[in-house]
Design an enzyme around this catalytic site. Sequence first.
Site, short mmCIF file in Angstrom:
data_model
loop_
_atom_site.label_atom_id
_atom_site.label_comp_id
_atom_site.label_asym_id
_atom_site.label_seq_id
_atom_site.Cartn_x
_atom_site.Cartn_y
_atom_site.Cartn_z
N THR A 132 10.45 0.94 8.16
CA THR A 132 9.06 1.40 7.97
C THR A 132 8.32 1.59 9.29
O THR A 132 8.64 0.92 10.28
CB THR A 132 8.33 0.36 7.11
OG1 THR A 132 6.94 0.66 7.08
CG2 THR A 132 8.47 -1.06 7.67
N ASP A 133 7.28 2.43 9.26
CA ASP A 133 6.43 2.58 10.45
C ASP A 133 5.56 1.35 10.68
O ASP A 133 5.00 1.17 11.76
CB ASP A 133 5.54 3.83 10.33
CG ASP A 133 4.63 3.87 9.11
OD1 ASP A 133 4.65 2.91 8.31
OD2 ASP A 133 3.90 4.87 8.95
N GLU A 134 5.46 0.47 9.66
CA GLU A 134 4.57 -0.70 9.80
C GLU A 134 5.05 -1.68 10.86
O GLU A 134 4.27 -2.52 11.31
CB GLU A 134 4.40 -1.40 8.44
CG GLU A 134 3.79 -0.48 7.41
CD GLU A 134 3.12 -1.20 6.25
OE1 GLU A 134 2.96 -2.42 6.30
OE2 GLU A 134 2.77 -0.50 5.30
N TYR A 158 5.10 -8.76 5.41
CA TYR A 158 6.06 -7.68 5.07
C TYR A 158 6.59 -7.01 6.33
O TYR A 158 7.79 -6.90 6.54
CB TYR A 158 5.39 -6.64 4.15
CG TYR A 158 6.16 -5.33 4.10
CD1 TYR A 158 7.38 -5.25 3.45
CD2 TYR A 158 5.67 -4.17 4.72
CE1 TYR A 158 8.10 -4.06 3.41
CE2 TYR A 158 6.37 -2.98 4.69
CZ TYR A 158 7.59 -2.93 4.03
OH TYR A 158 8.31 -1.74 4.00
N LYS A 162 10.38 -6.84 7.97
CA LYS A 162 11.13 -5.61 8.22
C LYS A 162 11.48 -5.49 9.71
O LYS A 162 12.57 -5.05 10.07
CB LYS A 162 10.31 -4.39 7.78
CG LYS A 162 10.13 -4.24 6.28
CD LYS A 162 11.43 -4.02 5.51
CE LYS A 162 12.07 -2.67 5.75
NZ LYS A 162 13.23 -2.45 4.84
P1 NAD Z 1 10.72 -0.77 -4.09
O1 NAD Z 1 10.05 -2.10 -4.06
O2 NAD Z 1 10.23 0.27 -5.02
O3 NAD Z 1 12.27 -0.98 -4.41
C1 NAD Z 1 13.04 -1.99 -3.83
C2 NAD Z 1 14.34 -2.11 -4.61
O4 NAD Z 1 15.14 -3.13 -3.99
C3 NAD Z 1 14.13 -2.53 -6.07
O5 NAD Z 1 14.95 -1.76 -6.92
C4 NAD Z 1 14.57 -3.98 -6.09
O6 NAD Z 1 15.10 -4.41 -7.34
C5 NAD Z 1 15.63 -4.00 -5.00
N1 NAD Z 1 15.82 -5.33 -4.40
C6 NAD Z 1 14.85 -6.18 -3.99
N2 NAD Z 1 15.42 -7.30 -3.50
C7 NAD Z 1 16.77 -7.14 -3.59
C8 NAD Z 1 17.89 -7.94 -3.23
N3 NAD Z 1 17.74 -9.15 -2.70
N4 NAD Z 1 19.13 -7.45 -3.45
C9 NAD Z 1 19.29 -6.22 -4.02
N5 NAD Z 1 18.28 -5.44 -4.41
C10 NAD Z 1 17.02 -5.89 -4.17
O7 NAD Z 1 10.71 -0.27 -2.59
P2 NAD Z 1 10.67 1.22 -2.01
O8 NAD Z 1 9.26 1.62 -1.84
O9 NAD Z 1 11.60 2.06 -2.78
O10 NAD Z 1 11.26 0.95 -0.54
C11 NAD Z 1 12.65 1.04 -0.30
C12 NAD Z 1 12.91 0.75 1.17
O11 NAD Z 1 12.22 1.69 1.97
C13 NAD Z 1 12.42 -0.63 1.62
O12 NAD Z 1 13.36 -1.14 2.53
C14 NAD Z 1 11.09 -0.34 2.30
O13 NAD Z 1 10.82 -1.30 3.30
C15 NAD Z 1 11.37 1.03 2.90
N6 NAD Z 1 10.21 1.89 3.10
C16 NAD Z 1 9.33 2.12 2.07
C17 NAD Z 1 8.27 3.00 2.26
C18 NAD Z 1 7.28 3.31 1.16
O14 NAD Z 1 6.27 3.98 1.42
N7 NAD Z 1 7.52 2.90 -0.08
C19 NAD Z 1 8.10 3.63 3.51
C20 NAD Z 1 9.00 3.34 4.55
C21 NAD Z 1 10.06 2.49 4.32
O1 DAU Z 2 3.82 2.72 5.94
C1 DAU Z 2 4.96 2.51 5.15
C2 DAU Z 2 4.68 1.45 4.12
O2 DAU Z 2 3.83 2.05 3.14
C3 DAU Z 2 5.93 0.89 3.47
O3 DAU Z 2 6.71 0.25 4.44
C4 DAU Z 2 5.56 -0.09 2.34
O4 DAU Z 2 6.74 -0.53 1.68
C5 DAU Z 2 4.68 0.63 1.37
O5 DAU Z 2 4.26 -0.26 0.35
C6 DAU Z 2 3.46 1.22 2.07
O6 DAU Z 2 2.59 0.16 2.55
P1 DAU Z 2 1.00 0.27 2.43
O7 DAU Z 2 0.41 -1.08 2.49
O8 DAU Z 2 0.48 1.30 3.37
O9 DAU Z 2 0.92 0.88 0.94
P2 DAU Z 2 -0.11 0.65 -0.25
O10 DAU Z 2 0.14 1.74 -1.24
O11 DAU Z 2 -0.09 -0.76 -0.74
O12 DAU Z 2 -1.52 0.90 0.43
C7 DAU Z 2 -1.83 2.16 1.03
C8 DAU Z 2 -3.21 2.03 1.64
O13 DAU Z 2 -4.17 1.93 0.56
C9 DAU Z 2 -3.41 0.77 2.47
O14 DAU Z 2 -4.27 1.07 3.55
C10 DAU Z 2 -4.09 -0.20 1.52
C11 DAU Z 2 -4.91 0.70 0.62
N1 DAU Z 2 -5.09 0.26 -0.77
C12 DAU Z 2 -3.98 -0.11 -1.46
C13 DAU Z 2 -4.09 -0.52 -2.78
C14 DAU Z 2 -2.87 -0.95 -3.56
C15 DAU Z 2 -6.36 0.26 -1.34
O15 DAU Z 2 -7.36 0.62 -0.70
N2 DAU Z 2 -6.46 -0.14 -2.64
C16 DAU Z 2 -5.39 -0.56 -3.38
O16 DAU Z 2 -5.56 -0.94 -4.57
#
Ligand code: NAD
Ligand code: DAU
Length: 355
Positions: A132-134, A158, A162
């Site tokens: 992630t970019d975080e 989180y 990561k």
């Molecule tokens: P998600 O939470 O929707 O899915 C995570 C999946 O991993 C789920 O299916 C869960 O059951 C599985 N899981 C959790 N713990 C596990 C374990 N111990 N063993 C096996 N499976 C397990 O997450 P996502 O949003 O699909 O993110 C996927 C990946 O991409 C993560 O590594 C996250 O850090 C990364 N990522 C997410 C975003 C985003 O915006 N969602 C952006 C950048 C990177």
């Molecule tokens: O940047 C990549 C990341 O983006 C991933 O690594 C994470 O897995 C993914 O969950 C996401 O993280 P964020 O914290 O940015 O996502 P979230 O959707 O929770 O929140 C997006 C923005 O919106 C953040 O600034 C918090 C804000 N927010 C979020 C929720 C859930 C609100 O203002 N209200 C809300 O109810």
Amino acid sequence: MILVTGGAGFIGANFVLDWLAVNDEPVVNLDKLTYAGNLHNLDSLRGDTRHVFVQGDIGDQALLDRLLVQYQPRAVINFAAESHVDRSIHGPEAFMQTNVIGTFRLLEAVRAYWNDLVDEAKANFRFIHVSTDEVYGTLAPDALAFTEAHQYQPNSPYSASKAASDHLVRAWHHTYGLPVLTTNCSNNYGPYQFPEKLIPLVINNALQGKPLPIYGDGLQVRDWLYVTDHCSAIRHVLAAGKVGEVYNIGGWNEIPNIEIVRTICTLLDQLQPRDDSASYASQITHVTDRPGHDRRYAIDAHKIEQELDWKPAETFTTGIRKTVQWYLDNAEWVTAVASGAYRAWMARQYTDTIA
Ligand code: NAD
Ligand code: DAU
């Protein structure tokens, strides 16, 4: 054969569906099925022999050893993680277990398997770590976007977990020669995203007549990428990425949260107007800010664009319209995932945002 972990979650499921739509190479999908993992995401693959699902933990080394020997994958793509920042603030333990210890166990199992491969298979093997970019922390308003050289400064449990996993992956390459590549992507959105994350949460709450919770002033900036563009970027990295390298992935779409929420409201006003004809924007409610909330993320995606010839197919305008339409067309999916246990957890943590 490739092995995907976390392939029942949001990005993992989109990746598996996308992968099998564009090529015939089978996938073994290892997922623990936490609250975020949902086999319904993969319903369209029922009966498809190219997809093998295994319920299990990336921290279970004996299971990993068996799967790797049995299926002999040419690549492992690690999506499995605890992914929600708010959850990590309220309960960091699971993040350490899966994102840190789990990644460590996975690396150890993969290293043992890779060591035993014959020369050609060993040279061609790839481990892709999806991150992630975080990990880079927060950016000042006028600062340049994150490049791959940006210092790691994770601010939430989180992002710290990561960042730790990224460091493990890097070390397993540097020390043991494991052929790894790491991707650091910006915020994804699209179908099958769990409705705890901003975009699906807002769509879902809007349709249910509930408040749309904006943390703080809502001027925090995220950089949004449609999920299938992330999937295509990972395919590019697997096909042509240089071993040991890191690739940032993003769509050059920096948008403040409040603007995202207003855009969703405008789309819903057109696609499914409220009975009283008022705008969904009237449901916007500012609530207490997330502790330690990062103010701005922005990805510099030049490296993957120039070296691997990758470009996103969607703009934010096209992607958000598709996303809103998908949630309107898949209301049962949302009802099913937002089950009793999830709602009870939300109610405990965010009583001010639950109607
Ligand atoms: P998600 O939470 O929707 O899915 C995570 C999946 O991993 C789920 O299916 C869960 O059951 C599985 N899981 C959790 N713990 C596990 C374990 N111990 N063993 C096996 N499976 C397990 O997450 P996502 O949003 O699909 O993110 C996927 C990946 O991409 C993560 O590594 C996250 O850090 C990364 N990522 C997410 C975003 C985003 O915006 N969602 C952006 C950048 C990177
Ligand atoms: O940047 C990549 C990341 O983006 C991933 O690594 C994470 O897995 C993914 O969950 C996401 O993280 P964020 O914290 O940015 O996502 P979230 O959707 O929770 O929140 C997006 C923005 O919106 C953040 O600034 C918090 C804000 N927010 C979020 C929720 C859930 C609100 O203002 N209200 C809300 O109810």
